[in-house]
Scaffold this motif. Structure first.
Motif, mmCIF file in Angstrom:
data_model
loop_
_atom_site.group_PDB
_atom_site.id
_atom_site.type_symbol
_atom_site.label_atom_id
_atom_site.label_comp_id
_atom_site.label_asym_id
_atom_site.label_seq_id
_atom_site.Cartn_x
_atom_site.Cartn_y
_atom_site.Cartn_z
ATOM 1 N N ARG A 14 0.921 -1.280 0.017
ATOM 2 C CA ARG A 14 0.220 0.031 -0.111
ATOM 3 C C ARG A 14 0.620 1.357 0.061
ATOM 4 N N PHE A 15 1.892 1.311 0.967
ATOM 5 C CA PHE A 15 2.698 2.412 0.949
ATOM 6 C C PHE A 15 3.711 2.541 -0.328
ATOM 7 N N ARG A 16 3.828 1.839 -1.272
ATOM 8 C CA ARG A 16 4.592 1.685 -2.336
ATOM 9 C C ARG A 16 3.722 2.189 -3.556
ATOM 10 N N ILE A 17 2.480 1.798 -3.448
ATOM 11 C CA ILE A 17 1.261 2.389 -4.347
ATOM 12 C C ILE A 17 1.139 3.638 -4.035
ATOM 13 N N ARG A 18 1.043 4.181 -2.820
ATOM 14 C CA ARG A 18 0.672 5.610 -2.430
ATOM 15 C C ARG A 18 1.741 6.395 -2.885
ATOM 16 N N ARG A 19 3.128 5.952 -2.662
ATOM 17 C CA ARG A 19 4.340 6.814 -2.942
ATOM 18 C C ARG A 19 4.417 7.112 -4.652
ATOM 19 N N LYS A 20 4.133 6.231 -5.170
ATOM 20 C CA LYS A 20 3.979 6.152 -6.598
ATOM 21 C C LYS A 20 2.970 7.089 -7.179
ATOM 22 N N ILE A 21 1.817 6.986 -6.795
ATOM 23 C CA ILE A 21 0.705 7.748 -7.224
ATOM 24 C C ILE A 21 0.397 9.169 -6.676
ATOM 25 N N GLY A 22 1.032 9.185 -5.372
ATOM 26 C CA GLY A 22 1.239 10.806 -4.815
ATOM 27 C C GLY A 22 -0.098 10.934 -3.760
ATOM 28 N N ASN A 23 -0.291 12.013 -3.163
ATOM 29 C CA ASN A 23 -1.298 12.019 -2.193
ATOM 30 C C ASN A 23 -2.599 12.909 -2.665
ATOM 31 N N GLY A 24 -3.589 12.507 -2.332
ATOM 32 C CA GLY A 24 -4.672 13.547 -2.731
ATOM 33 C C GLY A 24 -4.840 14.737 -2.210
ATOM 34 N N THR A 25 -5.159 15.837 -2.975
ATOM 35 C CA THR A 25 -5.451 16.994 -2.489
ATOM 36 C C THR A 25 -6.964 17.357 -2.635
ATOM 37 N N ALA A 26 -7.462 18.581 -2.014
ATOM 38 C CA ALA A 26 -8.772 18.993 -2.159
ATOM 39 C C ALA A 26 -9.227 19.034 -3.533
ATOM 40 N N LYS A 28 -7.691 17.671 -6.310
ATOM 41 C CA LYS A 28 -7.616 16.370 -7.059
ATOM 42 C C LYS A 28 -7.340 15.330 -5.906
ATOM 43 N N PRO A 29 -8.583 14.826 -5.367
ATOM 44 C CA PRO A 29 -8.396 13.842 -4.449
ATOM 45 C C PRO A 29 -7.968 12.360 -4.597
ATOM 46 N N ARG A 30 -7.528 11.559 -3.762
ATOM 47 C CA ARG A 30 -7.223 10.068 -4.247
ATOM 48 C C ARG A 30 -8.561 9.297 -4.129
ATOM 49 N N LEU A 31 -8.878 8.689 -5.326
ATOM 50 C CA LEU A 31 -9.892 7.767 -5.085
ATOM 51 C C LEU A 31 -9.698 6.221 -4.697
ATOM 52 N N SER A 32 -9.925 6.041 -3.492
ATOM 53 C CA SER A 32 -9.679 4.806 -3.080
ATOM 54 C C SER A 32 -10.661 3.620 -3.104
ATOM 55 N N VAL A 33 -10.441 2.568 -3.505
ATOM 56 C CA VAL A 33 -11.325 1.310 -3.780
ATOM 57 C C VAL A 33 -10.998 0.303 -2.902
ATOM 58 N N PHE A 34 -11.903 -0.301 -2.200
ATOM 59 C CA PHE A 34 -11.664 -1.549 -1.384
ATOM 60 C C PHE A 34 -12.757 -2.359 -1.865
ATOM 61 N N ARG A 35 -12.379 -3.517 -2.266
ATOM 62 C CA ARG A 35 -13.418 -4.650 -2.438
ATOM 63 C C ARG A 35 -13.001 -5.919 -1.684
ATOM 64 N N THR A 91 -13.391 17.186 -10.711
ATOM 65 C CA THR A 91 -13.468 16.763 -11.889
ATOM 66 C C THR A 91 -12.406 15.848 -12.197
ATOM 67 N N THR A 92 -11.360 15.770 -11.544
ATOM 68 C CA THR A 92 -10.088 14.888 -11.763
ATOM 69 C C THR A 92 -9.835 14.265 -10.243
ATOM 70 N N VAL A 93 -9.360 12.868 -10.419
ATOM 71 C CA VAL A 93 -9.082 12.123 -9.136
ATOM 72 C C VAL A 93 -7.699 11.300 -9.359
ATOM 73 N N THR A 94 -7.140 11.127 -8.555
ATOM 74 C CA THR A 94 -5.873 10.197 -8.673
ATOM 75 C C THR A 94 -6.370 8.978 -8.172
ATOM 76 N N PHE A 95 -6.310 7.812 -9.136
ATOM 77 C CA PHE A 95 -6.907 6.356 -8.643
ATOM 78 C C PHE A 95 -5.792 5.691 -7.980
ATOM 79 N N ASP A 96 -6.355 5.036 -6.716
ATOM 80 C CA ASP A 96 -5.659 4.267 -5.662
ATOM 81 C C ASP A 96 -6.341 2.868 -5.728
ATOM 82 N N ARG A 97 -5.421 2.035 -6.273
ATOM 83 C CA ARG A 97 -6.215 0.707 -6.842
ATOM 84 C C ARG A 97 -6.042 -0.136 -5.415
#
Length: 98
Positions: A14-26, A28-35, A91-97
């Motif tokens: 999770r930390f590796r993915i987050r470091r690669k995609i960056g953090n979300g801002t107001a 351009k927030p991070r879109l976190s998906v849990f399945r 309108t835009t988000v950062t996708f966090d798989r």
């Protein structure tokens, strides 16, 4: 593999993915998906302020009441989070798989 090693390994992924995609801002927030096996959960997260801006899941009454497959429910969850994001002016988000 014992539980501690497995959870630590998953946390590092999770930390590796987050470091690669960056953090979300107001803006351009991070879109976190849990399945899980039965449900799907989605959040728009502003990491700068540590806030969840919007969320949706397949457990919401309007979605859970319908007898649909998991794939069909996930499409409804996607539409629900898109509506909530548009209401917030996002309108835009950062996708966090996740």
């Amino acid at each position: 593999m014992n539980a501690k090693v497995k959870s630590k390994r998953r946390q590092n992924i999770r930390f590796r993915i987050r470091r690669k995609i960056g953090n979300g801002t107001a803006q351009k927030p991070r879109l976190s998906v849990f399945r899980s096996n039965t449900d799907i959960y989605v959040q728009l997260i502003d990491d700068e302020n540590g806030q969840t801006l919007a969320s949706a899941s397949s457990k919401e009454k309007s979605i859970a009441a319908q007898k649909l497959t998991k794939v069909e429910k996930s499409k409804l969850v996607g539409e629900a989070i898109a509506r909530k994001a548009q209401e917030l002016g996002i309108t835009t988000v950062t996708f966090d798989r996740g």
